[in-house]
Design a protein around this motif. Structure first.
Motif, PDB file in Angstrom:
ATOM      1  N   LEU A 135       0.815  -1.219   0.000  1.00  0.00           N
ATOM      2  CA  LEU A 135       0.000   0.000   0.000  1.00  0.00           C
ATOM      3  C   LEU A 135       0.848   1.268   0.000  1.00  0.00           C
ATOM      4  CD1 LEU A 135      -2.699  -1.065   2.622  1.00  0.00           C
ATOM      5  CD2 LEU A 135      -2.963  -0.957   0.141  1.00  0.00           C
ATOM      6  N   GLY A 136       2.164   1.108   0.058  1.00  0.00           N
ATOM      7  CA  GLY A 136       3.040   2.274   0.054  1.00  0.00           C
ATOM      8  C   GLY A 136       3.305   2.859   1.419  1.00  0.00           C
ATOM      9  N   LEU A 137       2.900   2.133   2.481  1.00  0.00           N
ATOM     10  CA  LEU A 137       3.098   2.636   3.843  1.00  0.00           C
ATOM     11  C   LEU A 137       4.355   2.067   4.499  1.00  0.00           C
ATOM     12  CD1 LEU A 137      -0.577   2.281   5.136  1.00  0.00           C
ATOM     13  CD2 LEU A 137       0.531   4.342   4.271  1.00  0.00           C
ATOM     14  N   GLY A 138       4.947   1.076   3.863  1.00  0.00           N
ATOM     15  CA  GLY A 138       6.101   0.419   4.455  1.00  0.00           C
ATOM     16  C   GLY A 138       7.405   0.839   3.816  1.00  0.00           C
ATOM     17  N   VAL A 139       8.152  -0.156   3.365  1.00  0.00           N
ATOM     18  CA  VAL A 139       9.463   0.094   2.766  1.00  0.00           C
ATOM     19  C   VAL A 139       9.306   0.942   1.518  1.00  0.00           C
ATOM     20  CG1 VAL A 139      11.503  -0.986   1.748  1.00  0.00           C
ATOM     21  CG2 VAL A 139      10.331  -2.066   3.684  1.00  0.00           C
ATOM     22  N   GLN A 140      10.137   1.957   1.416  1.00  0.00           N
ATOM     23  CA  GLN A 140      10.054   2.895   0.303  1.00  0.00           C
ATOM     24  C   GLN A 140      11.115   2.590  -0.752  1.00  0.00           C
ATOM     25  OE1 GLN A 140       7.469   5.453   0.297  1.00  0.00           O
ATOM     26  NE2 GLN A 140       6.941   3.855   1.798  1.00  0.00           N
ATOM     27  N   PRO A 141      10.787   2.880  -2.022  1.00  0.00           N
ATOM     28  CA  PRO A 141      11.747   2.632  -3.099  1.00  0.00           C
ATOM     29  C   PRO A 141      12.984   3.499  -2.922  1.00  0.00           C
ATOM     30  CG  PRO A 141       9.872   3.951  -3.856  1.00  0.00           C
ATOM     31  CD  PRO A 141       9.535   3.480  -2.494  1.00  0.00           C
ATOM     32  N   PRO A 142      14.139   3.013  -3.385  1.00  0.00           N
ATOM     33  CA  PRO A 142      14.341   1.796  -4.197  1.00  0.00           C
ATOM     34  C   PRO A 142      14.665   0.550  -3.380  1.00  0.00           C
ATOM     35  CG  PRO A 142      16.375   3.026  -4.115  1.00  0.00           C
ATOM     36  CD  PRO A 142      15.386   3.807  -3.288  1.00  0.00           C
ATOM     37  N   ASP A 143      14.526   0.598  -2.051  1.00  0.00           N
ATOM     38  CA  ASP A 143      14.877  -0.558  -1.224  1.00  0.00           C
ATOM     39  C   ASP A 143      14.036  -1.770  -1.603  1.00  0.00           C
ATOM     40  OD1 ASP A 143      16.694   1.000   0.110  1.00  0.00           O
ATOM     41  OD2 ASP A 143      15.316   1.508   1.755  1.00  0.00           O
ATOM     42  N   ALA A 144      14.678  -2.945  -1.549  1.00  0.00           N
ATOM     43  CA  ALA A 144      14.000  -4.183  -1.919  1.00  0.00           C
ATOM     44  C   ALA A 144      13.178  -4.711  -0.757  1.00  0.00           C
ATOM     45  CB  ALA A 144      15.027  -5.233  -2.336  1.00  0.00           C
ATOM     46  N   ASP A 145      11.973  -5.136  -1.046  1.00  0.00           N
ATOM     47  CA  ASP A 145      11.068  -5.733  -0.052  1.00  0.00           C
ATOM     48  C   ASP A 145      10.063  -6.574  -0.807  1.00  0.00           C
ATOM     49  OD1 ASP A 145       9.694  -5.747   2.752  1.00  0.00           O
ATOM     50  OD2 ASP A 145       8.121  -5.165   1.353  1.00  0.00           O
ATOM     51  N   TRP A 146       9.742  -7.756  -0.279  1.00  0.00           N
ATOM     52  CA  TRP A 146       8.854  -8.663  -0.998  1.00  0.00           C
ATOM     53  C   TRP A 146       7.484  -8.051  -1.235  1.00  0.00           C
ATOM     54  CZ3 TRP A 146      10.246 -13.391   2.567  1.00  0.00           C
ATOM     55  CH2 TRP A 146      11.554 -13.805   2.267  1.00  0.00           C
ATOM     56  N   GLY A 147       6.951  -7.339  -0.264  1.00  0.00           N
ATOM     57  CA  GLY A 147       5.648  -6.707  -0.438  1.00  0.00           C
ATOM     58  C   GLY A 147       5.694  -5.612  -1.484  1.00  0.00           C
ATOM     59  N   LYS A 148       6.742  -4.792  -1.470  1.00  0.00           N
ATOM     60  CA  LYS A 148       6.890  -3.724  -2.456  1.00  0.00           C
ATOM     61  C   LYS A 148       7.101  -4.296  -3.846  1.00  0.00           C
ATOM     62  CE  LYS A 148       7.219   0.536  -3.726  1.00  0.00           C
ATOM     63  NZ  LYS A 148       5.994   1.369  -3.768  1.00  0.00           N
TER      64      LYS A 148
END
Length: 304
Positions: free
Chosen positions: A242-255
């Motif tokens: 939803l864009g509330l967690g890890v912010q780009p460009p960091d890698a995250d499975w949800g993103k």
């Protein structure tokens, strides 16, 4: 002098008895655990994912944030990119490996923190009770009224989107559930005969709570918290989606899943499907592990 030798040998055997008993105990618990094949598979998956994530700087084939515009949306099996390339030309395998660090961090750390907090709150409210205990449980019940996503949105508005938002939201969401487990178990345990026997023998309330009740309560919380790690992982991935967690460009499975959703209709479904499957597999592995740990603490399983 010859007569002393058997005595010395006996003393040596006695000195080694605690170590032998401990080894036998561990062996017994492992034998119970390994009977559940899914639990063993879950443990293997978790250890594998953890090891791969920790070794990301050494085994990831590419920089997870390095983009190549000329290689956008390459499919699975592309030479040099086993799992393909995303919409920005970044290697999916590399981002999966690095994303495991963030996903595990935001799932395990909150559960560990809440484990300690809920254990103390639930034990105090359940054993000592009284008005203070009721106030604690009623305040925690208030958190049940807030939907997870709404709570995360409020926290994000206060501290901004990012890893801290995921971890704070997860802590607040899981705290009432885990505290309720400890509270219920404590209330049940303090009514049992061994607690009454400890009182008769002159043990104080603090001694009874921490030496008698706590060991019997903590097993329930360990099993429950293990299964909640999978829930926390899915929750954190949802916030990143939803864009509330890890912010780009960091890698995250949800993103990664969120970014892949944008190109589902462009002939590249693997970009969203692969990280989504990884989340499902790892979350399921934690649930399997929780089932195995539950068997270890089950007295019936020990007698089989």
């Amino acid at each position: 002098m010859e007569k002393l030798e058997p005595v010395l040998e006996t003393e040596q055997v006695l000195d080694h008895q605690p170590a032998i008993q401990k080894e036998n105990k561990v062996s017994q618990l492992w034998n119970i655990f390994k009977k559940d094949k899914l639990a063993v598979a879950g443990l293997f998956i978790i250890l594998l994912v953890t090891a791969v994530s920790l070794l990301a700087p050494f085994i990831a084939p590419y920089d997870p944030n390095m983009a190549h515009g000329s290689k956008r949306l390459l499919g699975i099996g592309t030479p040099g990119h086993i799992l393909g390339v995303d919409e920005q030309g970044r290697d999916i395998l590399s981002r999966l490996i690095w994303g495991g660090r963030t996903s595990l961090l935001t799932a395990v750390v909150p559960i560990v923190l809440v484990f300690g907090i809920s254990l103390m709150l639930g034990l105090f409210a359940g054993y000592w009770g009284g008005k203070t205990g009721e106030v604690i449980m009623r305040l925690l019940d208030v958190l049940f009224a807030f939907p997870m996503v709404l709570l995360a949105i409020v926290i994000s508005a206060i501290i901004g989107a990012g890893i801290l938002t995921i971890m704070t939201s997860c802590c607040l969401v899981m705290l009432p559930y885990m505290t309720r487990v400890v509270y219920t178990s404590t209330v049940n345990e303090k009514m049992k005969e061994y607690v009454e026997a400890s009182k008769i023998l002159g043990a104080s309330k603090v001694q009874i709570a921490f030496k008698e009740v706590l060991p019997n309560v903590i097993s329930d919380l360990i099993v429950y918290s293990t299964t909640l790690i999978g829930v926390a992982m899915v929750f954190g991935a949802g916030l990143s989606f939803l864009g509330l967690g890890v912010q780009p460009p960091d890698a995250d499975w949800g993103k990664m899943t969120s970014d892949g959703m944008k190109v589902l209709t462009q002939g590249a479904p693997h970009i969203a499907t692969i990280p989504g499957l990884v989340i499902l597999i790892v979350a399921t592995a934690f649930n399997w592990l929780g089932d195995g740990i539950r068997d270890i603490f089950d007295p019936y399983k020990r007698t089989q």
